[in-house]
Write a protein that holds these residues in place. Structure first.
Motif: not given
Length: 198
Positions: A140, A142, A149, A169
């Motif tokens: 992940t 950001y 995202n 997400y």
């Protein structure tokens, strides 16, 4: 109604005539603006990306991945395929969507070196953590200034897949879960998704 010659001359010539004409034009523009229906939403065209998907599946230098079974509420609005047929150049495919919540989500995939491609597509140098989507672990990312995202993974064959955008997400996970290997007949290959990241 008849207008006196002196008044007519003042209204149609010189500065007075000019001001009157401008006022009449502004009044007309204002009326047209008020009666014309408008939408506050930006309209993006819906596109058909199947020809690019077919070209990548048939002629690409790597196993191509594409969305299969996305709900109709996901609307494709942009697609670009670069590098196909250019010897020695990485191939990259971009596919952009408006999500059901009205946000933006994109699939970015390429056989470019992951150390260059993933940071560029995620606008971030380091992953924040991981998210498991249908048993597959994605990194992940950001980027605060762009409110973007991203979920990213690199497959065993060196192909990087990034889903990114202003979507949450959870919405990105819907797109990620829909990605399947494409076969030469432009249908999903029935095989488990690779879980190994390089």
């Amino acid at each position: 109604m008849q207008v006196a010659p002196g008044l007519y001359k003042r209204l149609t010539s010189g500065l007075g005539g000019f001001a009157t004409a401008i006022a009449a034009c502004l009044l007309l523009v204002g009326v047209i603006f008020l009666i014309t229906p408008r939408s506050d939403k930006e309209l993006l065209p819906t596109i058909d990306y199947r020809s690019q998907e077919w070209a990548l599946a048939h002629n690409g230098p790597y196993q191509a991945w594409g969305p299969k079974g996305l709900p109709a509420t996901w609307r494709a609005t942009s697609a670009r395929l670069h590098g196909l047929g250019e010897k020695g150049r990485p191939v990259a495919w971009h596919l952009g969507f408006v999500t059901p919540s009205g946000q933006y989500a994109a699939l970015e995939e390429s056989n470019e070196k992951a150390k260059d491609y993933v940071p560029r597509m995620t606008n971030s140098k380091a992953a924040l953590g991981t998210k498991v989507v249908d048993g597959v672990t994605w990194d992940t990312y950001y980027r605060r200034d762009k409110k973007a995202n991203s979920l990213a993974r690199t497959l065993k064959d060196g192909v990087s897949i990034v889903v990114t955008g202003t979507a949450s997400y959870d919405e990105l996970a819907v797109l990620a879960a829909s990605l399947k290997p494409l076969d030469k007949n432009d249908t999903a290959v029935v095989s488990p998704a690779p879980t190994q990241r390089s």
